[in-house]
Enzyme design. Structure first.
Site, short mmCIF file in Angstrom:
data_model
loop_
_atom_site.label_atom_id
_atom_site.label_comp_id
_atom_site.label_asym_id
_atom_site.label_seq_id
_atom_site.Cartn_x
_atom_site.Cartn_y
_atom_site.Cartn_z
CE1 TYR A 72 -3.98 2.08 0.35
CE2 TYR A 72 -2.65 3.31 1.93
CZ TYR A 72 -3.76 3.21 1.11
OH TYR A 72 -4.67 4.23 1.06
CG PHE A 124 -7.66 15.15 -25.55
CD1 PHE A 124 -7.88 14.50 -26.76
CD2 PHE A 124 -7.99 14.49 -24.38
CE1 PHE A 124 -8.40 13.21 -26.79
CE2 PHE A 124 -8.51 13.21 -24.40
CZ PHE A 124 -8.71 12.56 -25.61
CB THR A 125 -12.54 15.21 -25.11
OG1 THR A 125 -11.70 14.07 -24.98
CG2 THR A 125 -13.01 15.34 -26.55
CG ASP A 215 -1.76 15.93 -23.20
OD1 ASP A 215 -1.11 14.88 -23.05
OD2 ASP A 215 -2.98 15.96 -23.42
CE LYS A 258 -4.15 8.13 -25.11
NZ LYS A 258 -4.93 8.30 -23.86
NE ARG A 382 -12.61 12.36 -30.80
CZ ARG A 382 -12.45 12.05 -29.52
NH1 ARG A 382 -11.27 11.99 -28.98
NH2 ARG A 382 -13.49 11.82 -28.74
CG PHE A 449 -17.17 11.94 -27.55
CD1 PHE A 449 -16.96 13.17 -26.96
CD2 PHE A 449 -16.33 10.90 -27.24
CE1 PHE A 449 -15.92 13.35 -26.06
CE2 PHE A 449 -15.27 11.07 -26.35
CZ PHE A 449 -15.09 12.30 -25.75
N1 F0G Z 1 -4.42 13.90 -23.68
C1 F0G Z 1 -4.47 13.40 -24.92
C2 F0G Z 1 -3.79 14.12 -26.04
C3 F0G Z 1 -5.16 12.21 -25.16
O1 F0G Z 1 -5.19 11.72 -26.40
C4 F0G Z 1 -5.78 11.55 -24.07
C5 F0G Z 1 -6.53 10.33 -24.29
C6 F0G Z 1 -5.69 12.11 -22.79
C7 F0G Z 1 -5.00 13.29 -22.64
C8 F0G Z 1 -6.35 11.48 -21.61
O2 F0G Z 1 -5.66 10.37 -21.20
O3 F0G Z 1 -7.28 8.49 -21.52
O4 F0G Z 1 -5.27 8.23 -20.08
O5 F0G Z 1 -7.15 9.64 -19.34
N2 F0G Z 1 -6.89 9.95 -25.41
C9 F0G Z 1 -7.59 8.75 -25.75
C10 F0G Z 1 -7.84 8.73 -27.23
C11 F0G Z 1 -8.79 8.47 -24.93
O6 F0G Z 1 -8.52 7.80 -27.67
O7 F0G Z 1 -7.34 9.60 -27.95
P1 F0G Z 1 -6.39 9.11 -20.51
#
Ligand code: F0G
Length: 473
Positions: A72, A124-125, A215, A258, A382, A449
């Site tokens: 832990y 980014f979303t 990022d 990624k 997208r 989405f």
């Molecule tokens: N920033 C970027 C540029 C991303 O592409 C993603 C995730 C995140 C932040 C968030 O990271 O998913 O680990 O919480 N992108 C995925 C995609 C979901 O399909 O492009 P996460």
């Protein structure tokens, strides 16, 4: 003669694939409300929804899973991960999180106040959602070329320094807690930022006492493009390019899913000790102890190794070239795709692919659905749907780019899989006028989405007016 190269790995374990019949795919699409996010993965033949968490791990990583320290507190696996991040990324302090958005949450909570502005090179979303949740307003400062899908430019992810300077003049530096620079820019098509631009942004921000937070989700892919395209970097190792890139920032959020070559994990890193002290407090509330942050010990072991594997020049070169292998076939067939081909995905320009549909008829959403119907290949919208609504006016954001993303998981598919995808898209392009638009029948309030549902706008109620598949039955 140019000699061909192959994957820099061989396959030790396989996962069988199954293709549903055309009628089964039609049913599955209807059940999913024409939203590719809602299709069961077992009903998908080639899954190009995302490159996130879909990586094939190496035998070394699988081996390391068995020695994960699940304590832990004070886990040795955390020490391995922390060392890898400090060693390869060069930041002084690291906070583990369950994935990238966990890090975005911590950073946004700590730094953004009501009424602040957060400039970024396209949004980014989840990143923008966290900024807005904390009272910030996102301001897009990407160069205009980033919004022009067909324009060839080596670094379409660059920040427009004039746009950034104007914002600083307009709102004052004290209203800008940090600038968020994505390397590469996902929604622009996986487009990179040049080293010169990263250096200039850092210098400009520091003249105004503004932090630069990256990022870093696909930072190794960005380093590859710098090596390939920017003068002076051709002979430099990826790991050294990466170090220099990250030296022009004060910290980063990272989705390990990624470029760290794992299925789950992430981190927040920084050089500011005070920020680190606060993050150590906050992470306990949202993620877990600062020695695991939502990951298991085995996840951390795999990620520590993935960080080292990701900076191998041969790995990253093969990775980017596989994406191009698909993209170039589509370009040769005259299909409108975002140029140049980016790091992690090929993006179809749905406005140009389906010119008979208005943006409100959701061309990207319907093209993604049509691709699944044709070949069981899953892609992602997208565009209009992902763009969401303006938080003040409630109006649709109407993004300039209306895209379908074919995202290539790392080390998972062969080039034969890419051929199947290319054939399907080419066949659909031939009969593109038969693809109907969609209408949203259920709209969730946030990140719509993921869970939205749709129905075809055609008079027969079908997505494609001809209902036989060209490629596969
Ligand atoms: N920033 C970027 C540029 C991303 O592409 C993603 C995730 C995140 C932040 C968030 O990271 O998913 O680990 O919480 N992108 C995925 C995609 C979901 O399909 O492009 P996460």
């Amino acid at each position: 003669m140019k000699r061909r190269t192959a994957e820099p790995y061989k396959i030790k374990s396989v996962e069988p694939l199954k293709m549903l019949s055309y009628d089964e795919r039609k049913d599955s699409l209807k059940k999913a409300g024409y939203n590719t996010f809602l299709i069961n993965s077992r009903e998908v033949y080639i899954d190009l929804l995302t490159d996130s968490g879909t990586t094939a791990m190496s035998d070394q990583q699988w081996g390391a899973i068995m020695v994960g320290d699940e304590a832990y507190a004070g886990s040795e696996s955390w020490q391995h991960l922390e060392k890898a991040v400090k060693d390869i990324y060069g930041y002084q302090y690291v906070i583990p999180t369950h994935q990238g958005r966990g890090a975005e949450n911590l950073l946004s909570q700590m730094k953004i106040k009501d009424g602040d502005y957060v400039p970024g090179n396209m949004y980014f979303t989840t990143t923008r959602a966290h900024q807005e949740l904390n009272g910030g307003t996102f301001v897009d400062v990407i160069i205009d070329e980033g919004h022009d899908s067909l324009l060839d430019h080596p670094f379409k992810g660059n920040v427009d320094l004039a746009k950034l300077q104007n914002l600083i003049n307009d709102v004052g530096p004290e209203k800008i807690p940090y600038v968020c620079v994505a390397v590469t820019v996902n929604l622009a098509g996986g487009q990179p930022v040049s080293m010169n631009n990263l250096r200039d942004v850092y210098n400009l921000c520091h003249r105004h006492d503004i932090d630069v937070m990256y990022d870093a989700t696909r930072c190794v892919e960005n380093a590859f493009f710098i090596k390939e395209r920017e003068e002076g970097y051709g002979d430099i190792a990826i790991k050294d390019i990466l170090k220099e890139m990250l030296s022009y920032s004060d910290g980063c959020t990272m989705s390990g899913k990624k470029d760290c070559l794992v299925n789950i994990g992430g981190f927040l890193a920084m050089n500011d000790e005070d920020l680190y002290t606060r993050a150590r407090e906050l992470v306990v509330l949202y993620e877990g102890m600062p020695s695991y942050g939502g990951m298991s010990g085995r996840d951390m072991e795999a990620m520590a190794l993935g960080i080292y594997e990701s900076i191998d020049d041969k790995y990253i070169s093969h990775r980017i070239n596989q994406v191009r292998y698909l993209g170039n076939q589509l370009i040769e067939a005259g299909i409108p795709v975002v140029r140049p081909i980016g790091g992690h995905a090929v993006y179809l320009d749905a406005k140009k692919f389906l010119p008979h549909l208005k943006q409100e008829e959701l061309p990207s959403q319907s093209l993604a659905a049509a691709i699944y119907l044709d070949s069981g290949v899953r892609s992602m919208e997208r565009g209009f749907v992902s763009g969401g609504r303006n938080k003040i006016t409630g109006k649709n954001n109407k993004p300039k780019l209306e895209l379908v993303r074919l995202t290539i998981p790392r080390r998972v598919y062969t080039n034969d899989h890419m051929n199947v995808v290319a054939d399907s898209i080419m066949a659909l392009y031939e009969k593109r006028d038969q693809i109907a638009g969609l209408k949203m029948t259920y709209e969730p309030p946030t990140l719509r989405f993921f869970n939205a549902r749709f129905k075809p706008l055609s008079s027969c109620g079908e997505l494609m007016t001809i209902t036989t598949s060209s490629a596969t039955t």
